[in-house]
Design a protein around this motif. Sequence first.
Motif, PDB file in Angstrom:
ATOM      1  N   TRP A  79       0.840  -1.194   0.000  1.00  0.00           N
ATOM      2  CA  TRP A  79       0.000   0.000   0.000  1.00  0.00           C
ATOM      3  C   TRP A  79       0.878   1.247   0.000  1.00  0.00           C
ATOM      4  N   VAL A  80       0.632   2.131  -0.950  1.00  0.00           N
ATOM      5  CA  VAL A  80       1.327   3.411  -1.036  1.00  0.00           C
ATOM      6  C   VAL A  80       0.314   4.491  -0.664  1.00  0.00           C
ATOM      7  N   GLN A  81       0.625   5.239   0.387  1.00  0.00           N
ATOM      8  CA  GLN A  81      -0.274   6.283   0.880  1.00  0.00           C
ATOM      9  C   GLN A  81      -0.036   7.598   0.142  1.00  0.00           C
ATOM     10  N   HIS A  82      -1.106   8.315  -0.081  1.00  0.00           N
ATOM     11  CA  HIS A  82      -1.075   9.666  -0.656  1.00  0.00           C
ATOM     12  C   HIS A  82      -1.856  10.554   0.318  1.00  0.00           C
ATOM     13  N   PRO A  83      -1.252  10.872   1.453  1.00  0.00           N
ATOM     14  CA  PRO A  83      -1.999  11.564   2.514  1.00  0.00           C
ATOM     15  C   PRO A  83      -2.402  12.992   2.179  1.00  0.00           C
ATOM     16  N   HIS A  84      -1.653  13.660   1.296  1.00  0.00           N
ATOM     17  CA  HIS A  84      -1.962  15.044   0.934  1.00  0.00           C
ATOM     18  C   HIS A  84      -2.440  15.066  -0.513  1.00  0.00           C
ATOM     19  N   SER A  85      -3.622  14.516  -0.717  1.00  0.00           N
ATOM     20  CA  SER A  85      -4.190  14.441  -2.059  1.00  0.00           C
ATOM     21  C   SER A  85      -5.697  14.603  -1.964  1.00  0.00           C
ATOM     22  N   ILE A  86      -6.297  14.888  -3.106  1.00  0.00           N
ATOM     23  CA  ILE A  86      -7.754  14.811  -3.166  1.00  0.00           C
ATOM     24  C   ILE A  86      -8.099  13.723  -4.164  1.00  0.00           C
ATOM     25  N   ILE A  87      -9.190  13.059  -3.889  1.00  0.00           N
ATOM     26  CA  ILE A  87      -9.723  12.067  -4.810  1.00  0.00           C
ATOM     27  C   ILE A  87     -11.055  12.629  -5.290  1.00  0.00           C
ATOM     28  N   VAL A  88     -11.153  12.802  -6.599  1.00  0.00           N
ATOM     29  CA  VAL A  88     -12.316  13.433  -7.206  1.00  0.00           C
ATOM     30  C   VAL A  88     -12.850  12.565  -8.333  1.00  0.00           C
ATOM     31  N   GLN A  89     -14.074  12.894  -8.757  1.00  0.00           N
ATOM     32  CA  GLN A  89     -14.696  12.170  -9.858  1.00  0.00           C
ATOM     33  C   GLN A  89     -14.896  13.146 -11.023  1.00  0.00           C
TER      34      GLN A  89
END
Length: 132
Positions: free
Chosen positions: A57-67
């Motif tokens: 698992w690679v974390q992306h803690p400072h990201s947004i997930i959008v559609q």
Amino acid sequence: MAHPRMFDDDDPVLARVRAIALALPDAAEKVSHGRPAFFTTKVFAYYGGSLKVDGEWVQHPHSIIVQPDGADREALVQDPRAFVPAYLGPSGWVGVDLDERTDDVELAELLEDSYRQTAGSRRVARLDQPPR
């Protein structure tokens, strides 16, 4: 069993995401799977995400997930900051890594585009009304 909290309320990037996301009509925030989620009736953005690379698992803690909509999605996944998140990626969601240098205009566009995909026609119509 509850998910562990995977964010810090003092995160300055999260503060910027919150300010922009919660300014959209009827937007609210909740914690979902340990991460901030912004929603109206449906979620339009998550803060932070992850994906599996070579079984890890690679974390992306400072990201947004959008559609994003279909046309924008293809362009967005070409951005070097973009990733296809675990679980939501197959449904068209895209993650974008953020930092203090990320432009607020770009951030607002990403959040608004995702909001438009999920918020419903009445809320989108309110979004399109000129400011009073």
